[in-house]
Design a protein around this motif. Structure first.
Motif, mmCIF file in Angstrom:
data_model
loop_
_atom_site.group_PDB
_atom_site.id
_atom_site.type_symbol
_atom_site.label_atom_id
_atom_site.label_comp_id
_atom_site.label_asym_id
_atom_site.label_seq_id
_atom_site.Cartn_x
_atom_site.Cartn_y
_atom_site.Cartn_z
ATOM 1 N N VAL A 161 6.571 -12.481 0.654
ATOM 2 C CA VAL A 161 5.900 -11.369 -0.012
ATOM 3 C C VAL A 161 6.512 -10.090 0.550
ATOM 4 O O VAL A 161 6.548 -9.888 1.773
ATOM 5 N N VAL A 162 7.021 -9.254 -0.343
ATOM 6 C CA VAL A 162 7.723 -8.029 0.039
ATOM 7 C C VAL A 162 6.818 -6.832 -0.246
ATOM 8 O O VAL A 162 6.414 -6.603 -1.396
ATOM 9 N N PHE A 163 6.495 -6.083 0.799
ATOM 10 C CA PHE A 163 5.694 -4.868 0.667
ATOM 11 C C PHE A 163 6.629 -3.670 0.797
ATOM 12 O O PHE A 163 7.469 -3.616 1.697
ATOM 13 N N SER A 164 6.469 -2.716 -0.104
ATOM 14 C CA SER A 164 7.312 -1.524 -0.055
ATOM 15 C C SER A 164 6.467 -0.292 -0.363
ATOM 16 O O SER A 164 5.340 -0.399 -0.863
ATOM 17 N N CYS A 165 7.036 0.851 -0.043
ATOM 18 C CA CYS A 165 6.339 2.107 -0.267
ATOM 19 C C CYS A 165 7.144 2.951 -1.242
ATOM 20 O O CYS A 165 8.313 3.267 -0.996
ATOM 21 N N LEU A 166 6.538 3.296 -2.375
ATOM 22 C CA LEU A 166 7.195 4.099 -3.400
ATOM 23 C C LEU A 166 6.264 5.242 -3.783
ATOM 24 O O LEU A 166 5.125 5.006 -4.213
#
Length: 585
Positions: A161-166
């Motif tokens: 599971v990839v968490f990113s901030c945009l």
């Protein structure tokens, strides 16, 4: 000996400078018994992780930073991992599913952990996930990504599971990193397959020998084929081995004589762990807490006691888990026979997913007789089908055994057997090593003709042929039985009042999820004609484990037991009532 590992981490937009203070407030019992590591800390994203327990596992510096966790303690292996950079967080699990990993989002931060229980104090009002509870009554475990708590998710085995901030918003996506699937059948002949398999079996054990240093290791020896093979290979490789086996009081189907036969053949000491209802009552609550989630399989608590015994003499324990999943063991025979019959009689064709659900022998299909009307009306009855649908996907399987192998690896293996073994070993300060969880060995089984696995009524044929010179023929060629945990006998006799404390109508009515008369219906065989004999004990145990977990782990209230408690009436009286009802009404 302490727990091997636990971790709790944070990553997100909310600054985490107060992370240590949060730990002290939420977990006052840990004091300073943890190690803090700053993962990243810039003006936008901050991240910190705390390790609890004896061992800080493998960390790889660089970009991204990688933290690996292995249930076996073997270096350069990863059952679960964390990858972190300035812009993203990745949580992943190996395809065998040995180590679970959880996460929850609170405001603009992701909290992640090895244990669901470590995330619970962060939630102001955790809610029971009714979909997950429904699935538990069907499978006896919680299929990922579901957990008992609506706000907490688990990582699927074989996924990241990839968490990113945009734009100052957190998002997440899933990435499949491995799929079990059929491969071109390159091994079709017995003479060719046997030396190949023997080499792979030996190598799978050799790969697990790191860190032994001439110290004795334990082996969970059931007397079945798979654990006996691992024991034989350990002895062949010169390892000092102590075997541990379960014996159930007054068990007519005891496996102990077979374990004793193997131990004598290999000339290794055998420790008999006697399991009695008194021990079960004594350790029930502690074992449920140790397992983090409810695991409703009846063998779980006896295994907890076995691991506890082994931990007094060794720091490492081997098992034969995953052998049935790889080699189409005896549990597959009913569904294989049904499919052969349906091929010959297409007019009786049944849905394969439905057939597979029935192999769990729990409460699927009886929801209206189990849950209160309020809960029943919130359920989607196809939820358990959806939970197993991808594992049975025909796209990945060219034949029946590959389809079953894929399903059992993804479901009964990665979601139940493997994480359960890890929790049991971790609680008792043990490293657990499962040589059948070997990628090369597993891929080989997908490359091998199904005719070599099942010949007439003999399952695991090629495995048996490959090891018949290593073990007594009585062990190799005997018909397999499941571990005979006498749950029904326990529940209807020695554990009767324990059931009365946890499953009495007053407690269930106050909980509001299950019908208050459900346990009595199970005992009297009124749920279904299929839920009789050993299934009665299995269902009562499954319900008991949930009730203990929701009170002792989740912290829900437990109503006081009313004097109007059917469990105050001896079970034989209810049995007579059931017989009279069956004969005259």
């Amino acid at each position: 000996m302490g727990k091997r590992y636990q971790w709790l981490g944070y990553w997100g937009l909310d600054q985490a400078q107060e992370f240590a203070k949060t730990l002290q407030i939420l977990f006052p019992h840990i004091q300073n018994n943890y190690q803090l590591q700053i993962l990243n800390n810039n003006e936008n994203i901050s991240g910190t992780i705390a390790y609890f327990g004896e061992t800080l596992l493998e960390t790889k510096a660089g970009n991204p930073r990688v933290i690996n966790f292995a249930a076996s303690g073997v270096n350069n292996t990863a059952d679960s991992w964390i990858k972190i950079d300035e812009d993203y967080l990745i949580l992943g699990r190996d395809t065998f599913g040995r180590v679970l990993s959880y996460w929850t989002q609170i405001n603009q931060g992701i909290w992640f952990s090895s244990h669901c229980q470590l995330l619970l104090p962060l939630l102001s009002s955790p809610r029971v996930n009714l979909t997950a509870l429904h699935n538990y009554t069907c499978f006896s475990y919680f299929p990922t990504p579901l957990t008992p708590i609506k706000e907490i998710s688990a990582i699927n085995a074989g996924e990241e599971v990839v968490f990113s901030c945009l734009n100052n918003q957190l998002t997440h996506s899933k990435k499949i990193i491995h799929q079990w699937q059929s491969l071109p059948k390159t091994f079709n002949e017995e003479k060719e397959a046997i030396p190949q398999l023997q080499t792979l079996l030996k190598r799978s054990v050799e790969n697990q020998l790191q860190g032994i240093n001439n110290e004795p290791v334990g082996i969970c020896l059931s007397g079945g084929l798979d654990s006996s093979i691992i024991a034989a290979l350990l002895v062949k490789l010169g390892v000092k081995v102590r075997a541990y086996t379960l014996e159930f009081e007054k068990d007519n189907l005891s496996e102990y004589p077979y374990a004793e036969m193997v131990a004598k053949h290999l000339n290794i000491p055998l420790v008999k762990v006697s399991i009695t209802p008194e021990k079960i009552k004594k350790h029930l609550i502690k074992a449920v807490r140790a397992l983090d989630l409810p695991f409703g399989d009846g063998v779980t608590l006896p295994l907890y006691l076995l691991y506890q015994t082994a931990s007094q003499e060794t720091e490492m324990i081997f098992n034969g888990e995953n052998g049935d999943q790889l080699f189409a063991g005896w549990t597959n025979k009913p569904i294989i026979a049904a499919n052969i019959y349906q091929f010959q009689h297409p007019e009786y064709q049944k849905d394969f997913t439905e057939q597979y659900l029935q192999t769990f022998h729990h409460l699927y299909g009886y929801e209206k007789r189990i849950f209160t009307s309020e809960i029943y009306n919130q359920l989607l009855l196809n939820e358990p089908r959806e939970a197993i649908q991808s594992s049975l996907d025909k796209e990945f399987s060219t034949d029946l055994l590959d389809r079953l192998r894929r399903a059992t690896l993804m479901l009964k293996g990665a979601q139940n057997i493997q994480p359960r073994a890890t929790y049991l070993s971790n609680e008792n300060g043990l490293w657990v090593r499962s040589p059948f969880c070997d990628i090369d060995l597993t891929q080989w089984t997908f490359q091998t003709s199904e005719n070599l696995f099942l010949q007439q009524s003999c399952e695991k044929y090629i495995l048996k042929k490959s090891v018949e010179s290593w073990l007594p023929s009585e062990i190799v060629w005997r018909k397999k039985r499941g571990m005979g945990v006498p749950l029904t006998s326990w529940c209807l006799n020695s554990l009767w009042l324990t059931l009365g404390s946890w499953l009495n109508p007053t407690v269930l009515k106050a909980e509001g999820r299950f019908l208050d008369h459900l346990p009595l219906q199970v005992i009297l065989g009124q749920i279904s004609g299929h839920l009789r004999g050993r299934r009665i004990g299995e269902i009562l145990w499954l319900l008991l484990i949930w009730e203990v977990w929701r009170v002792k782990v989740l912290g829900e209230d437990k109503a006081k037991v009313s004097l109007l408690n059917p469990f105050y009436i001896p079970r034989p009286v209810w049995q007579k009532y059931a017989n009279i009802r069956a004969n005259y009404f």
